[in-house]
Design a protein around this motif. Sequence first.
Motif, PDB file in Angstrom:
ATOM      1  N   ASP A   1      -5.671  -8.646  26.307  1.00 41.21           N
ATOM      2  CA  ASP A   1      -4.274  -7.599  25.775  1.00 41.21           C
ATOM      3  C   ASP A   1      -3.567  -7.404  25.753  1.00 41.21           C
ATOM      4  O   ASP A   1      -2.281  -7.437  24.800  1.00 41.21           O
ATOM      5  N   ASN A   2      -2.870  -7.382  27.334  1.00 42.73           N
ATOM      6  CA  ASN A   2      -1.597  -6.892  27.485  1.00 42.73           C
ATOM      7  C   ASN A   2      -0.810  -8.025  28.866  1.00 42.73           C
ATOM      8  O   ASN A   2      -1.593  -7.347  30.323  1.00 42.73           O
ATOM      9  N   PRO A   3      -0.622  -9.288  28.777  1.00 42.21           N
ATOM     10  CA  PRO A   3       0.447 -10.277  29.533  1.00 42.21           C
ATOM     11  C   PRO A   3       1.156  -9.338  29.955  1.00 42.21           C
ATOM     12  O   PRO A   3       2.198  -9.024  29.584  1.00 42.21           O
ATOM     13  N   PRO A   4       1.179 -10.213  32.053  1.00 39.91           N
ATOM     14  CA  PRO A   4       3.114  -9.680  32.025  1.00 39.91           C
ATOM     15  C   PRO A   4       3.977 -10.080  31.661  1.00 39.91           C
ATOM     16  O   PRO A   4       3.588 -11.357  30.806  1.00 39.91           O
ATOM     17  N   GLN A   5       5.175  -9.312  31.160  1.00 39.93           N
ATOM     18  CA  GLN A   5       6.029  -9.893  30.422  1.00 39.93           C
ATOM     19  C   GLN A   5       7.115 -10.707  31.353  1.00 39.93           C
ATOM     20  O   GLN A   5       6.559 -11.032  32.200  1.00 39.93           O
ATOM     21  N   ALA A   6       7.857 -12.111  31.211  1.00 39.18           N
ATOM     22  CA  ALA A   6       8.403 -12.924  31.889  1.00 39.18           C
ATOM     23  C   ALA A   6      10.121 -12.534  32.265  1.00 39.18           C
ATOM     24  O   ALA A   6      10.406 -11.309  30.820  1.00 39.18           O
ATOM     25  N   GLN A   7       9.159 -12.109  33.438  1.00 39.24           N
ATOM     26  CA  GLN A   7      11.001 -11.870  34.192  1.00 39.24           C
ATOM     27  C   GLN A   7      12.592 -12.284  33.468  1.00 39.24           C
ATOM     28  O   GLN A   7      12.474 -13.537  33.092  1.00 39.24           O
ATOM     29  N   LYS A   8      13.477 -12.337  32.887  1.00 34.92           N
ATOM     30  CA  LYS A   8      14.747 -12.041  32.712  1.00 34.92           C
ATOM     31  C   LYS A   8      15.565 -12.574  33.749  1.00 34.92           C
ATOM     32  O   LYS A   8      15.167 -11.998  34.914  1.00 34.92           O
ATOM     33  N   VAL A   9      15.934 -13.876  33.406  1.00 38.14           N
ATOM     34  CA  VAL A   9      16.671 -14.368  34.422  1.00 38.14           C
ATOM     35  C   VAL A   9      18.002 -14.342  33.884  1.00 38.14           C
ATOM     36  O   VAL A   9      18.662 -14.203  33.469  1.00 38.14           O
ATOM     37  N   ALA A  10      19.131 -13.346  35.286  1.00 44.34           N
ATOM     38  CA  ALA A  10      20.094 -13.321  34.795  1.00 44.34           C
ATOM     39  C   ALA A  10      21.092 -15.292  34.866  1.00 44.34           C
ATOM     40  O   ALA A  10      20.615 -15.766  36.385  1.00 44.34           O
ATOM     41  N   PRO A  11      22.096 -15.446  34.245  1.00 45.32           N
ATOM     42  CA  PRO A  11      22.709 -16.300  34.146  1.00 45.32           C
ATOM     43  C   PRO A  11      23.142 -16.284  35.709  1.00 45.32           C
ATOM     44  O   PRO A  11      23.701 -16.088  36.378  1.00 45.32           O
ATOM     45  N   PHE A  12      23.487 -17.999  37.169  1.00 44.27           N
ATOM     46  CA  PHE A  12      24.631 -17.948  37.405  1.00 44.27           C
ATOM     47  C   PHE A  12      26.043 -17.591  37.169  1.00 44.27           C
ATOM     48  O   PHE A  12      26.666 -17.718  36.273  1.00 44.27           O
ATOM     49  N   LYS A  13      26.460 -16.908  38.621  1.00 42.98           N
ATOM     50  CA  LYS A  13      27.871 -16.935  38.297  1.00 42.98           C
ATOM     51  C   LYS A  13      28.568 -16.883  38.599  1.00 42.98           C
ATOM     52  O   LYS A  13      28.318 -16.975  40.631  1.00 42.98           O
ATOM     53  N   THR A  14      29.929 -16.542  39.154  1.00 42.09           N
ATOM     54  CA  THR A  14      30.705 -17.547  39.549  1.00 42.09           C
ATOM     55  C   THR A  14      30.549 -16.347  40.999  1.00 42.09           C
ATOM     56  O   THR A  14      31.445 -15.665  40.320  1.00 42.09           O
ATOM     57  N   HIS A  15      32.178 -16.742  41.669  1.00 38.69           N
ATOM     58  CA  HIS A  15      32.656 -16.159  42.923  1.00 38.69           C
ATOM     59  C   HIS A  15      33.749 -15.154  41.742  1.00 38.69           C
ATOM     60  O   HIS A  15      33.613 -14.135  42.217  1.00 38.69           O
ATOM     61  N   LEU A  16      34.331 -16.024  41.282  1.00 37.44           N
ATOM     62  CA  LEU A  16      35.369 -15.354  39.910  1.00 37.44           C
ATOM     63  C   LEU A  16      35.165 -14.246  38.998  1.00 37.44           C
ATOM     64  O   LEU A  16      35.798 -13.223  39.671  1.00 37.44           O
ATOM     65  N   ALA A  17      33.823 -14.685  38.580  1.00 37.65           N
ATOM     66  CA  ALA A  17      32.873 -13.359  38.105  1.00 37.65           C
ATOM     67  C   ALA A  17      32.476 -12.296  39.209  1.00 37.65           C
ATOM     68  O   ALA A  17      32.628 -10.921  38.396  1.00 37.65           O
ATOM     69  N   TYR A  18      31.708 -12.357  40.201  1.00 35.56           N
ATOM     70  CA  TYR A  18      31.992 -11.417  40.797  1.00 35.56           C
ATOM     71  C   TYR A  18      32.822 -11.186  41.528  1.00 35.56           C
ATOM     72  O   TYR A  18      32.787  -9.849  41.883  1.00 35.56           O
ATOM     73  N   VAL A  19      34.268 -11.635  41.528  1.00 37.76           N
ATOM     74  CA  VAL A  19      35.425 -11.004  41.803  1.00 37.76           C
ATOM     75  C   VAL A  19      35.625  -9.805  40.613  1.00 37.76           C
ATOM     76  O   VAL A  19      36.545  -8.917  41.129  1.00 37.76           O
TER      77      VAL A  19
END
Length: 115
Positions: A71-89
Amino acid sequence: MASGNAIRGSRIGSSRGGEPERGTPAPRTWVTFWCENRHETTRGFAQDDDVDIPELWDCPRCGLPAGTDRDNPPQAQKVAPFKTHLAYVKERRTDADGEALLDEALEALRARRDG
């Protein structure tokens, strides 16, 4: 064409008839897992003190995590989209920091070119 007396899909020792030679199989505990899509998967685990039955199992039909609570199966984990180096900067630096670094780099280039 093959002869008609061959047994297809079997080989020596593949049937239960060979168990007396190999010994009896270990006793099993059967556990059923359900995923978010209500797929049911049953797996057998050895009844041994050293064997830990996992809380989660990957569903063989859809790949989502499956648990033992129907009655309470585990939820699927949210997958973060791929980030570029520029996004991290951009997460670490503000636009003002970027402008300051760019001005500093341009000054260094101009000094080398003129010097």
